[in-house]
Design a protein around this motif. Structure first.
Motif, PDB file in Angstrom:
ATOM      1  N   GLU A  24      -2.886   9.675  23.907  1.00 32.98           N
ATOM      2  CA  GLU A  24      -3.720   9.911  22.724  1.00 32.98           C
ATOM      3  C   GLU A  24      -3.980  11.385  22.497  1.00 32.98           C
ATOM      4  O   GLU A  24      -4.029  11.837  21.368  1.00 32.98           O
ATOM      5  N   SER A  25      -4.183  12.116  23.594  1.00 36.82           N
ATOM      6  CA  SER A  25      -4.500  13.534  23.439  1.00 36.82           C
ATOM      7  C   SER A  25      -4.257  14.285  24.731  1.00 36.82           C
ATOM      8  O   SER A  25      -4.152  13.700  25.810  1.00 36.82           O
ATOM      9  N   PHE A  26      -4.160  15.591  24.582  1.00 39.98           N
ATOM     10  CA  PHE A  26      -4.164  16.527  25.699  1.00 39.98           C
ATOM     11  C   PHE A  26      -5.379  17.412  25.478  1.00 39.98           C
ATOM     12  O   PHE A  26      -5.687  17.767  24.341  1.00 39.98           O
ATOM     13  N   TYR A  27      -6.067  17.776  26.548  1.00 39.68           N
ATOM     14  CA  TYR A  27      -7.233  18.638  26.375  1.00 39.68           C
ATOM     15  C   TYR A  27      -7.446  19.512  27.600  1.00 39.68           C
ATOM     16  O   TYR A  27      -6.988  19.196  28.699  1.00 39.68           O
ATOM     17  N   ALA A  28      -8.121  20.619  27.382  1.00 41.06           N
ATOM     18  CA  ALA A  28      -8.447  21.543  28.463  1.00 41.06           C
ATOM     19  C   ALA A  28      -9.906  21.332  28.850  1.00 41.06           C
ATOM     20  O   ALA A  28     -10.778  21.239  27.992  1.00 41.06           O
ATOM     21  N   ALA A  29     -10.150  21.257  30.159  1.00 37.15           N
ATOM     22  CA  ALA A  29     -11.513  21.107  30.678  1.00 37.15           C
ATOM     23  C   ALA A  29     -11.531  21.522  32.140  1.00 37.15           C
ATOM     24  O   ALA A  29     -10.549  21.300  32.862  1.00 37.15           O
ATOM     25  N   ASN A  30     -12.626  22.132  32.568  1.00 36.91           N
ATOM     26  CA  ASN A  30     -12.803  22.504  33.978  1.00 36.91           C
ATOM     27  C   ASN A  30     -11.617  23.275  34.542  1.00 36.91           C
ATOM     28  O   ASN A  30     -11.140  22.983  35.636  1.00 36.91           O
ATOM     29  N   LYS A  31     -11.106  24.222  33.774  1.00 33.10           N
ATOM     30  CA  LYS A  31      -9.988  25.086  34.170  1.00 33.10           C
ATOM     31  C   LYS A  31      -8.695  24.330  34.430  1.00 33.10           C
ATOM     32  O   LYS A  31      -7.820  24.785  35.157  1.00 33.10           O
ATOM     33  N   GLY A  32      -8.557  23.136  33.844  1.00 34.17           N
ATOM     34  CA  GLY A  32      -7.334  22.355  33.973  1.00 34.17           C
ATOM     35  C   GLY A  32      -6.935  21.793  32.628  1.00 34.17           C
ATOM     36  O   GLY A  32      -7.698  21.851  31.662  1.00 34.17           O
ATOM     37  N   THR A  33      -5.734  21.245  32.557  1.00 32.79           N
ATOM     38  CA  THR A  33      -5.264  20.573  31.346  1.00 32.79           C
ATOM     39  C   THR A  33      -5.060  19.104  31.690  1.00 32.79           C
ATOM     40  O   THR A  33      -4.470  18.775  32.725  1.00 32.79           O
ATOM     41  N   TYR A  34      -5.538  18.240  30.824  1.00 30.29           N
ATOM     42  CA  TYR A  34      -5.500  16.803  31.071  1.00 30.29           C
ATOM     43  C   TYR A  34      -4.819  16.072  29.924  1.00 30.29           C
ATOM     44  O   TYR A  34      -4.810  16.526  28.788  1.00 30.29           O
TER      45      TYR A  34
END
Length: 113
Positions: A24-34
């Motif tokens: 559904e999506s890619f996102y950046a959070a907590n110095k990582g990419t998910y």
């Protein structure tokens, strides 16, 4: 159609394959990419959003802001947000920070058409 058709993720001591259709999506959070999958699972991946943006098919994926790339099929609805921005409501991802930046609203609307 260009771009990657599947990604490999490390889950514990195993590798898991996920097809582009399941994302559904890619996102950046907590110095990582998910990556957020339709199954409701998040996977940490070894790419930055900038790298992903170059790999993904632009007909299927759109970078809505510095922290999110969304897939067309993952969008349930779009709400009007403050300052001429738009908020994405996903089919499965409960994210509340998927806001289309003001600078990208016009391009996003064209991409949806």
């Amino acid at each position: 159609m260009g771009g990657s058709t599947r990604f490999t993720f490390k889950v514990g001591q195993q590798l898991k394959l996920i097809s582009i259709e399941e994302i559904e999506s890619f996102y950046a959070a907590n110095k990582g990419t998910y990556c957020y999958g339709k199954s409701g699972e998040n996977y940490l991946i070894d790419y930055t959003l900038d790298q992903l943006e170059k790999q993904l098919d632009p007909e299927l994926f759109f970078r809505i802001n510095r922290g999110y790339i969304v897939q067309h099929r993952g969008i349930k609805s779009i709400a009007i947000h403050s300052n001429s921005r738009l908020r994405i409501i996903f089919n499965h991802n409960p994210a509340s920070d998927a806001i289309v930046s003001r600078e990208r609203v016009q391009a996003f609307k064209s991409w949806l058409a």
